[in-house]
Write an enzyme that holds these catalytic residues in place. Structure first.
Site: not given
Ligand code: NAP
Ligand code: HSE
Length: 448
Positions: A23-24, A119, A143, A146, A148, A201, A215, A219
């Site tokens: 996804t990223v 994270k 960056e 945490v 998005g 996603g 999760d 963060k």
């Protein structure tokens, strides 16, 4: 008058080694393709970036990119990516804490700056990695780890550097917020709402971390470490997730003027003990955080100088997260060649103190699964009274299809008391014959 701006491109393009192309990772490809020239222009022609190598598990998999990726760019060997002389900066987007650790550590040892959105890796193994970062004077940028697309890390590192941070409170898991919203607004089941979050996603590869609160806790650890300067042991913080939230809880909260959100609270107390907790919480509908819907996140930061600030934006998903990764890539490019460019977890307090969760105080919503018989409410109320816990309301929703049901939910709203005091009372209540399973506890937060 006509103004001509000449951008002189004095740079040679920097090569990125992209570890992870899900996804990223594919979002980073798309963003650089769309906006790469913009970045070069905005940096006065000094920074140009291109992707040189991509690490995946399965090179044959179809990819969600806006242009075709040359097949020879893919590798399945992480060392081939990190050691490639064409790679100047390593981006880690594979997730997890094992292979990701090896990749990041190897990149730092090779003096290649790292950008990561991981994270879990930084919360669990950040102390080790930032030690390597310092030793090799090579930075880790995070960056995207945490909230998005919200630039909260840079805000805490830079914009709030002159503040004592008194607290953060916020919604920092997009998947949970999306699920709670879809359950409340569309009447979806938990599983159906989670499946939608995955299809969009938003969720982690293992969505357990999203729904069990960890999760968000990872963060919270990153934010607290930046703000308070000491390493935080993940096992010492209090975390519960949204798995136990039922449609009936959401409806009940709504009737009382609340919404349920997975809330992260980080607060420094006057004795400098730091409270960190993540749990489903009742938030008054009138509070600004109650209006954070879907995949959006919001982080309220209270600094002693700046006062209260709120940061809001998309907390997960391909493009917003890629936005943060690309910003870090530019920062990493700027840092290349500079000695001492490491930032991030710079421990400036050798040891700090976490406030034990038993000493944290809020009001509570507690749901009991009871055998309905005369005197049940009184039995529970007696134990609460013995432990000096006040009751502000009780309710037992009646099932119209079965008003004489033997097993029912019974809800108690309790006045503010230390969590430890509540836990002791609940342990005793659990031993009552009429109580069939461990009670479910949500906090009622009095946010300012
Ligand atoms: P994802 O869609 O599951 O993609 C993971 C990618 O890593 C895939 O391309 C996979 O290869 C590759 N990969 C995984 N393990 C590997 C290994 N051992 N060796 C080589 N390649 C491996 O994950 P994502 O959603 O992009 O998330 C990536 C990271 O960003 C995670 O740390 C996550 O926490 C973080 N993050 C995600 C979001 C979000 O909204 N999704 C937001 C912020 C941060 P294949 O494609 O071949 O399977
Ligand atoms: N799974 C995470 C979330 C991704 O839903 O918030 C962003 O960190």
């Amino acid at each position: 008058m006509r103004v001509t701006v000449a951008v002189v491109n004095t740079c040679s393009s920097l090569g990125i080694g992209l570890a992870g192309f899900g996804t990223v990772g594919s979002g980073v490809w798309n963003t650089l393709e769309r906006n790469g020239d913009l970045i070069t222009g905005r940096t006065g022609g000094r920074i140009a970036l291109h992707i040189a190598k991509i690490l995946v598990r399965d090179p044959a998999k179809a990819r969600a990119t806006t242009s075709e990726v040359p097949a020879d760019m893919f590798t399945t060997e992480w060392r081939a990516l990190v050691e490639d002389p064409a790679v100047d900066i390593v981006v880690e987007l594979i997730g997890g804490t094992t292979d990701a650790f090896d990749i990041v550590a190897a990149a730092l040892r090779a003096n290649k700056p790292v950008v990561t959105g991981n994270k879990a890796l930084l919360a669990e193994r950040g102390v080790e990695l930032f030690a390597i970062s310092r030793e090799h004077q090579t930075p880790i940028h995070f960056e995207a780890a945490v909230a998005g697309g919200i630039p909260i890390i840079r805000t805490v590192q830079d914009s709030f550097i002159g503040n004592r941070i008194q607290s953060f409170s916020g919604i920092i898991n997009g998947t949970s917020n999306f699920i709670l919203g879809r359950m409340a607004e569309a009447g979806l089941s938990f599983q159906a709402a989670l499946a939608e979050a995955q299809a969009n996603g938003y969720a982690e590869a293992d969505p357990t971390l999203d729904v069990n609160g960890w999760d968000a806790a990872h963060k919270a650890i990153l934010l607290a470490t930046l703000a308070y300067g000491f390493p935080i042991d993940a096992s010492a913080i209090h975390v519960s997730g949204i798995e136990q939230v039922r449609p009936a809880d959401i409806a009940f909260a709504n009737n009382l003027g609340y919404v349920i959100k997975l809330l992260a609270v980080i607060r420094e107390h006057p004795d400098h003990a730091v409270e960190i907790r993540v749990q489903p919480s009742f938030i008054a509908k009138s509070h600004i955080l109650a209006a954070v819907h879907g995949v959006f996140n919001a982080v309220a930061v209270h600094g002693d100088a700046a006062g209260e600030s709120l940061f809001y934006g998309r907390g997960a998903g391909q493009d917003p997260t890629a936005s943060s990764v690309v910003a870090d890539l530019v920062e990493a490019a700027r840092s290349l060649g500079q000695v001492g460019g490491h930032r991030g977890f710079l421990p400036y307090r050798a040891a700090g103190q976490l406030l034990p969760v038993g000493q944290t105080s809020t009001a509570y919503y507690v749901r009991f699964d009871v055998t309905d018989r005369p005197g049940v409410i009184a039995e529970i109320a007696r134990v609460l009274a013995d432990h000096r816990i006040g009751i502000s309301g009780t309710h037992s929703p009646v099932n119209p299809a079965n008003p004489d049901a033997e097993f029912v939910d019974m809800v108690f709203l309790l006045h503010t008391c230390p969590f430890g005091q509540l836990q002791t009372a609940l342990a005793e209540i659990e031993t009552l014959d009429c109580v069939n399973s461990p009670p479910v506890v949500f906090r009622i937060e009095a946010l300012t």
